[in-house]
Design a protein around this motif. Sequence first.
Motif, PDB file in Angstrom:
ATOM      1  N   UNK A 154       0.496  -1.406   0.097  1.00 16.95           N
ATOM      2  CA  UNK A 154      -0.071  -0.364  -0.158  1.00 16.95           C
ATOM      3  C   UNK A 154       1.161   1.169   0.018  1.00 16.95           C
ATOM      4  N   UNK A 155       2.105   1.377   0.352  1.00 18.33           N
ATOM      5  CA  UNK A 155       3.128   2.456   0.233  1.00 18.33           C
ATOM      6  C   UNK A 155       3.481   2.550  -0.932  1.00 18.33           C
ATOM      7  N   UNK A 156       3.168   1.768  -2.338  1.00 18.20           N
ATOM      8  CA  UNK A 156       3.836   1.562  -2.866  1.00 18.20           C
ATOM      9  C   UNK A 156       3.002   3.457  -3.737  1.00 18.20           C
ATOM     10  N   UNK A 157       3.932   4.425  -4.250  1.00 22.47           N
ATOM     11  CA  UNK A 157       2.807   5.136  -4.706  1.00 22.47           C
ATOM     12  C   UNK A 157       2.204   4.720  -6.628  1.00 22.47           C
ATOM     13  N   UNK A 158       1.366   5.900  -7.351  1.00 25.72           N
ATOM     14  CA  UNK A 158       0.803   6.098  -8.238  1.00 25.72           C
ATOM     15  C   UNK A 158       2.232   5.079  -9.802  1.00 25.72           C
ATOM     16  N   UNK A 159       3.887   5.486  -9.011  1.00 18.64           N
ATOM     17  CA  UNK A 159       4.567   5.669 -10.371  1.00 18.64           C
ATOM     18  C   UNK A 159       6.073   4.767  -9.637  1.00 18.64           C
ATOM     19  N   UNK A 160       7.037   3.775 -10.263  1.00 18.49           N
ATOM     20  CA  UNK A 160       8.256   3.559 -10.198  1.00 18.49           C
ATOM     21  C   UNK A 160       8.692   3.907 -11.165  1.00 18.49           C
ATOM     22  N   UNK A 161      10.024   4.324 -10.785  1.00 15.88           N
ATOM     23  CA  UNK A 161      10.918   4.686 -11.997  1.00 15.88           C
ATOM     24  C   UNK A 161      11.873   3.893 -12.541  1.00 15.88           C
ATOM     25  N   UNK A 162      12.553   3.138 -13.567  1.00 17.22           N
ATOM     26  CA  UNK A 162      13.230   1.750 -13.266  1.00 17.22           C
ATOM     27  C   UNK A 162      14.551   2.752 -14.305  1.00 17.22           C
ATOM     28  N   UNK A 163      15.796   2.739 -13.719  1.00 15.68           N
ATOM     29  CA  UNK A 163      16.444   2.770 -14.631  1.00 15.68           C
ATOM     30  C   UNK A 163      17.770   1.525 -15.405  1.00 15.68           C
ATOM     31  N   UNK A 164      17.975   1.955 -16.517  1.00 11.81           N
ATOM     32  CA  UNK A 164      19.387   1.265 -17.038  1.00 11.81           C
ATOM     33  C   UNK A 164      20.835   0.883 -17.116  1.00 11.81           C
ATOM     34  N   UNK A 165      21.679   1.001 -15.994  1.00 14.97           N
ATOM     35  CA  UNK A 165      22.406   1.531 -15.934  1.00 14.97           C
ATOM     36  C   UNK A 165      23.914   0.924 -17.133  1.00 14.97           C
ATOM     37  N   UNK A 166      23.866   1.748 -17.824  1.00 15.61           N
ATOM     38  CA  UNK A 166      24.533   1.445 -19.372  1.00 15.61           C
ATOM     39  C   UNK A 166      24.045   1.153 -20.094  1.00 15.61           C
ATOM     40  N   UNK A 167      22.323   1.052 -20.415  1.00 18.77           N
ATOM     41  CA  UNK A 167      22.090  -0.282 -21.608  1.00 18.77           C
ATOM     42  C   UNK A 167      21.070  -1.047 -20.368  1.00 18.77           C
ATOM     43  N   UNK A 168      20.105  -0.746 -21.452  1.00 16.92           N
ATOM     44  CA  UNK A 168      19.156  -1.892 -20.913  1.00 16.92           C
ATOM     45  C   UNK A 168      19.247  -3.379 -20.910  1.00 16.92           C
ATOM     46  N   UNK A 169      20.044  -3.687 -21.259  1.00 17.27           N
ATOM     47  CA  UNK A 169      20.809  -4.432 -21.651  1.00 17.27           C
ATOM     48  C   UNK A 169      22.057  -5.538 -21.097  1.00 17.27           C
ATOM     49  N   UNK A 170      22.582  -4.181 -20.386  1.00 18.70           N
ATOM     50  CA  UNK A 170      23.694  -4.682 -19.413  1.00 18.70           C
ATOM     51  C   UNK A 170      23.386  -5.600 -18.394  1.00 18.70           C
ATOM     52  N   UNK A 171      23.550  -6.970 -18.355  1.00 15.33           N
ATOM     53  CA  UNK A 171      23.215  -7.333 -16.801  1.00 15.33           C
ATOM     54  C   UNK A 171      23.960  -7.007 -15.907  1.00 15.33           C
ATOM     55  N   UNK A 172      23.481  -8.111 -14.556  1.00 13.95           N
ATOM     56  CA  UNK A 172      24.200  -7.588 -13.102  1.00 13.95           C
ATOM     57  C   UNK A 172      23.399  -9.147 -12.352  1.00 13.95           C
ATOM     58  N   UNK A 173      24.004  -9.672 -11.950  1.00 10.88           N
ATOM     59  CA  UNK A 173      23.643  -9.935 -10.883  1.00 10.88           C
ATOM     60  C   UNK A 173      23.569 -10.127  -9.768  1.00 10.88           C
ATOM     61  N   UNK A 174      22.825 -10.685  -8.919  1.00  9.44           N
ATOM     62  CA  UNK A 174      22.180 -10.264  -7.346  1.00  9.44           C
ATOM     63  C   UNK A 174      21.392 -11.403  -7.024  1.00  9.44           C
ATOM     64  N   UNK A 175      21.791 -10.960  -5.099  1.00 12.81           N
ATOM     65  CA  UNK A 175      22.221 -12.327  -4.354  1.00 12.81           C
ATOM     66  C   UNK A 175      21.420 -11.568  -2.924  1.00 12.81           C
ATOM     67  N   UNK A 176      20.544 -12.395  -2.812  1.00 17.49           N
ATOM     68  CA  UNK A 176      20.043 -12.427  -1.110  1.00 17.49           C
ATOM     69  C   UNK A 176      20.799 -12.220  -0.078  1.00 17.49           C
ATOM     70  N   UNK A 177      21.156 -11.230   0.756  1.00 22.43           N
ATOM     71  CA  UNK A 177      22.266 -11.518   1.872  1.00 22.43           C
ATOM     72  C   UNK A 177      21.494 -12.706   2.798  1.00 22.43           C
TER      73      UNK A 177
END
Length: 340
Positions: free
Chosen positions: A201-224
């Motif tokens: 419920x705390x999420x607003x009407x808009x969220x912005x997503x940005x592509x660093x270096x380009x949309x096809x750049x990859x990144x690996x994500x791991x939860x702590x």
Amino acid sequence: MTPPPSSILLLGAGELGTAILSRLAKQPELSKTHFTVAVRPSTLKDPNSDRLANLRSLVHPETRLSFAGLDLGAENAQDTLRQIIRAAKADVVISCTGFAGTGKSDSGAQILIAEAVLESGVVKRYFPWQFGVDYDIVGPHVARGLMSEQCAVRTLLREKAEAAGVEWVIVSTGMFMSFVFEEWFGVVEGLGEALKTGSREKVGEKVVARGLGGWESGLTLTDVEDIGRVLADLVVRPLEKRNDRGGSVVFTAGQTVTYRELADVLEKVLAPETRVDREEWTLEYLKMDLEKDPEAQLKKYRVLFGSGEGVSWDKAKTINARRGIDTVGVEQWLREKLSI
């Protein structure tokens, strides 16, 4: 078969250190292992603080847990750390300090820790603070030398650890899952309050997503929590064969995505109530932005991840995949954090 360590020293008890301690304390093989957690001396001034109480609640019985005061910014920090290691008779040292509270990747703290470990004469295995990208590929010069000290730590370990009788294990995790959603980092904006409160419920009407270096750049994500799970497994089930000059580099992943795929996940989870706007920050733009403020650590990190080099890898080839350790992907992580 390698016997379980009798004593483990954790340096730092932030988000990662707490996750690692929690997982280690649950390992049946470590039921007789003593844990020492080094924290800032100021943390120890109130022995009944909520933070210390939380750490104590993770280890049963509490007599298996001790605390030590360590200020890595102090003039005598290296001597103090050697004394802590020897007093704890630590078989295993795990560095969870981040950048030692300085916010800088070149503070000298990681070299200091590595040297103290190698000089202690008691440590058998060392997990340095290398929970991040592949520094061998990134190199010491990217983003105005952002990771020069991390690269120097690897050089030091490869040159001196074997002679000191210390096996080192570097766990490359990519970006922490939570980090990519930090408002100040700029990749995803508009979820900060919702993630803090765990409420969709705390999420607003808009969220912005940005592509660093380009949309096809990859990144690996791991939860702590998954990093803690993998590291605990490596402690109780050491690698059978070292793969790198007296030590080993292993890789973990919750999920490897492109920035486009990250934005797609946001839309899938948040639509239709929330619109996801997309902005591309090219590598050229990120470098120009850094030139305007060449000492800005945040902008250096954006260049690092926007470069696309050494920041992503195939999950199928990770240590968690090989050992059958389940890890959380982006969509599952988001849904759990937002209680969706």
